[in-house]
Design a protein around this motif. Structure first.
Motif, mmCIF file in Angstrom:
data_model
loop_
_atom_site.group_PDB
_atom_site.id
_atom_site.type_symbol
_atom_site.label_atom_id
_atom_site.label_comp_id
_atom_site.label_asym_id
_atom_site.label_seq_id
_atom_site.Cartn_x
_atom_site.Cartn_y
_atom_site.Cartn_z
ATOM 1 N N LEU A 1 0.831 -1.203 0.000
ATOM 2 C CA LEU A 1 0.000 0.000 0.000
ATOM 3 C C LEU A 1 0.867 1.256 0.000
ATOM 4 O O LEU A 1 0.586 2.232 -0.721
ATOM 5 N N ASP A 2 1.934 1.229 0.785
ATOM 6 C CA ASP A 2 2.866 2.357 0.813
ATOM 7 C C ASP A 2 3.534 2.539 -0.549
ATOM 8 O O ASP A 2 3.712 3.672 -1.022
ATOM 9 N N LEU A 3 3.889 1.416 -1.190
ATOM 10 C CA LEU A 3 4.503 1.482 -2.520
ATOM 11 C C LEU A 3 3.540 2.093 -3.532
ATOM 12 O O LEU A 3 3.928 2.947 -4.333
ATOM 13 N N PHE A 4 2.287 1.663 -3.494
ATOM 14 C CA PHE A 4 1.295 2.207 -4.423
ATOM 15 C C PHE A 4 1.088 3.707 -4.188
ATOM 16 O O PHE A 4 0.985 4.484 -5.145
ATOM 17 N N ASN A 5 1.034 4.099 -2.940
ATOM 18 C CA ASN A 5 0.841 5.519 -2.616
ATOM 19 C C ASN A 5 2.004 6.379 -3.117
ATOM 20 O O ASN A 5 1.832 7.568 -3.408
ATOM 21 N N LYS A 6 3.179 5.754 -3.222
ATOM 22 C CA LYS A 6 4.359 6.476 -3.700
ATOM 23 C C LYS A 6 4.546 6.337 -5.218
ATOM 24 O O LYS A 6 5.528 6.846 -5.767
ATOM 25 N N ASN B 1 2.561 -15.765 -6.812
ATOM 26 C CA ASN B 1 2.391 -15.613 -5.363
ATOM 27 C C ASN B 1 2.020 -14.173 -5.003
ATOM 28 O O ASN B 1 1.182 -13.933 -4.128
ATOM 29 N N CYS B 2 2.655 -13.213 -5.700
ATOM 30 C CA CYS B 2 2.328 -11.804 -5.462
ATOM 31 C C CYS B 2 0.887 -11.501 -5.843
ATOM 32 O O CYS B 2 0.163 -10.822 -5.100
ATOM 33 N N LEU B 3 0.457 -12.009 -6.993
ATOM 34 C CA LEU B 3 -0.915 -11.765 -7.431
ATOM 35 C C LEU B 3 -1.922 -12.380 -6.473
ATOM 36 O O LEU B 3 -2.965 -11.769 -6.175
ATOM 37 N N LEU C 1 -5.613 -9.079 -0.453
ATOM 38 C CA LEU C 1 -5.589 -7.780 0.217
ATOM 39 C C LEU C 1 -6.608 -6.811 -0.363
ATOM 40 O O LEU C 1 -7.208 -6.015 0.366
ATOM 41 N N PHE C 2 -6.781 -6.863 -1.682
ATOM 42 C CA PHE C 2 -7.642 -5.900 -2.363
ATOM 43 C C PHE C 2 -8.622 -6.632 -3.272
ATOM 44 O O PHE C 2 -8.244 -7.065 -4.371
ATOM 45 N N PRO C 3 -9.870 -6.784 -2.870
ATOM 46 C CA PRO C 3 -10.875 -7.399 -3.747
ATOM 47 C C PRO C 3 -10.969 -6.620 -5.058
ATOM 48 O O PRO C 3 -10.860 -5.390 -5.069
ATOM 49 N N PHE D 1 -8.799 -6.493 -7.383
ATOM 50 C CA PHE D 1 -7.529 -5.779 -7.396
ATOM 51 C C PHE D 1 -7.227 -5.126 -8.744
ATOM 52 O O PHE D 1 -6.873 -3.945 -8.818
ATOM 53 N N ARG D 2 -7.353 -5.880 -9.825
ATOM 54 C CA ARG D 2 -7.007 -5.350 -11.146
ATOM 55 C C ARG D 2 -7.878 -4.152 -11.525
ATOM 56 O O ARG D 2 -7.396 -3.209 -12.158
ATOM 57 N N LYS D 3 -9.138 -4.173 -11.147
ATOM 58 C CA LYS D 3 -10.040 -3.060 -11.476
ATOM 59 C C LYS D 3 -9.723 -1.829 -10.637
ATOM 60 O O LYS D 3 -9.826 -0.697 -11.107
ATOM 61 N N ASN D 4 -9.354 -2.063 -9.381
ATOM 62 C CA ASN D 4 -9.079 -0.934 -8.484
ATOM 63 C C ASN D 4 -7.704 -0.314 -8.727
ATOM 64 O O ASN D 4 -7.488 0.859 -8.409
ATOM 65 N N TYR D 5 -6.786 -1.099 -9.285
ATOM 66 C CA TYR D 5 -5.435 -0.610 -9.549
ATOM 67 C C TYR D 5 -5.044 -0.919 -10.997
ATOM 68 O O TYR D 5 -4.163 -1.737 -11.266
ATOM 69 N N PRO D 6 -5.680 -0.264 -11.951
ATOM 70 C CA PRO D 6 -5.417 -0.551 -13.363
ATOM 71 C C PRO D 6 -4.003 -0.178 -13.796
ATOM 72 O O PRO D 6 -3.521 -0.675 -14.820
ATOM 73 N N ARG D 7 -3.325 0.686 -13.038
ATOM 74 C CA ARG D 7 -1.957 1.073 -13.399
ATOM 75 C C ARG D 7 -0.935 0.008 -13.056
ATOM 76 O O ARG D 7 0.199 0.034 -13.526
ATOM 77 N N PHE D 8 -1.337 -0.942 -12.239
ATOM 78 C CA PHE D 8 -0.399 -1.988 -11.800
ATOM 79 C C PHE D 8 -0.086 -2.941 -12.950
ATOM 80 O O PHE D 8 -0.973 -3.398 -13.673
#
Length: 285
Positions: free
Chosen positions: A184-189, A204-206, A212-214, A216-223
């Motif tokens: 979360l800290d990484l994303f905020n930065k 494993n990361c995915l 952590l984030f239901p 996830f792909r929709k909420n963080y499209p930049r990832f």
């Protein structure tokens, strides 16, 4: 006493042989990473096509020790294709018993062994260009492998490659166990570009991110995440991810070809071949 020193008598090995077929042992050290099971499947199929037998030896240690090589000899292996590094005692026993060894996907400087490796350096360049030039990331995360012997080398190569592409890019290194507390800290930065040691780590990361984030792909499209091995191109049911394709089929063909030369007594210098790689970009739906 001879067995303790690694000198397995030929008469014992011959008693264990059921026929005159040559046998190649394949050594792996990971039952969870699909890279190893896929490699074994390809190697086994191709070896049997050539009329040879196969033994698959699994060690749970980071490197092959003398006991593993003794096991190969006792199970009447005529040669070894290893996806795992040897320690010095294991190498000495292989030499003592004139047991040919070919390493696949890893390096070895010992002139006794053949090496079929992938152009990992170029693969890292593909991944860095994809993340920096295609996705326009300037903040990147390297996710290492806690148990791999060469994870520091791969991290250093990643950093050096990035420095040649962009002087402004920043890199943070984490282990998979750090992800939960740091993501979360990484994303905020603004750290949204992830490069993982291999596909096993990437998946494993995915998995952890989806917990952590239901959605996830929709909420963080930049990832965007990049792995190494391109397992989704070789196994059904895996989520498609961008990954460095190590050209596993060609590696297997070369390893078997050079092992057969050794078994047939062909006189030549050791082989150290680098197989070209390519980049697999995941399909977006």
């Amino acid at each position: 006493k001879a067995y303790e020193h690694g000198n397995i008598q030929t008469t014992v090995a011959n008693l264990l042989k059921k026929d005159e077929m040559k046998c190649i042992a394949i050594i792996i050290n990971n039952l969870d990473n699909m890279y190893f099971s896929i490699s074994c499947n390809i190697l086994s199929h191709k070896i049997r096509e050539r009329g040879l037998e196969v033994d698959i030896i699994v060690t749970l240690k980071k490197s092959v020790d003398e006991d593993v090589v003794k096991q190969c000899i006792s199970q009447r292996a005529d040669g070894i294709i290893s996806l795992v590094h040897f320690n010095s005692k294991a190498m000495d026993i292989a030499k003592l018993n004139a047991l040919p060894v070919c390493f696949m996907g890893i390096d070895c400087d010992d002139p006794y062994c053949d090496v079929i490796n992938n152009d990992y350096e170029n693969g890292v360049a593909f991944a860095c260009n994809y993340l920096i030039n295609y996705h326009k990331f300037s903040k990147l995360v390297f996710v290492d492998h806690p148990n791999a012997l060469n994870t520091n080398d791969k991290y250093n190569l990643f950093v050096n490659t990035i420095s040649k592409i962009s002087t402004k890019a920043k890199v943070v290194r984490i282990s998979p166990s750090d992800l939960k507390n740091s993501v979360l800290d990484l994303f905020n930065k603004g750290f949204f570009g992830f490069f993982c040691y291999n596909d096993e780590i990437a998946y494993n990361c995915l998995d952890e991110l989806n917990k952590l984030f239901p959605n996830f792909r929709k909420n963080y499209p930049r990832f965007h995440i990049v792995g190494v091995d391109a397992l989704s191109t070789m196994a059904n049911g895996l989520v498609d991810i961008s990954s460095v394709d190590l050209n596993l089929e060609t590696q297997c063909d070369r390893a078997i070809e050079y092992m057969l030369q050794r078994l047939e007594g062909v006189k030549r210098e050791r082989v150290k071949e680098i197989v070209p790689v390519k980049f697999h970009q995941r399909i977006l739906f």
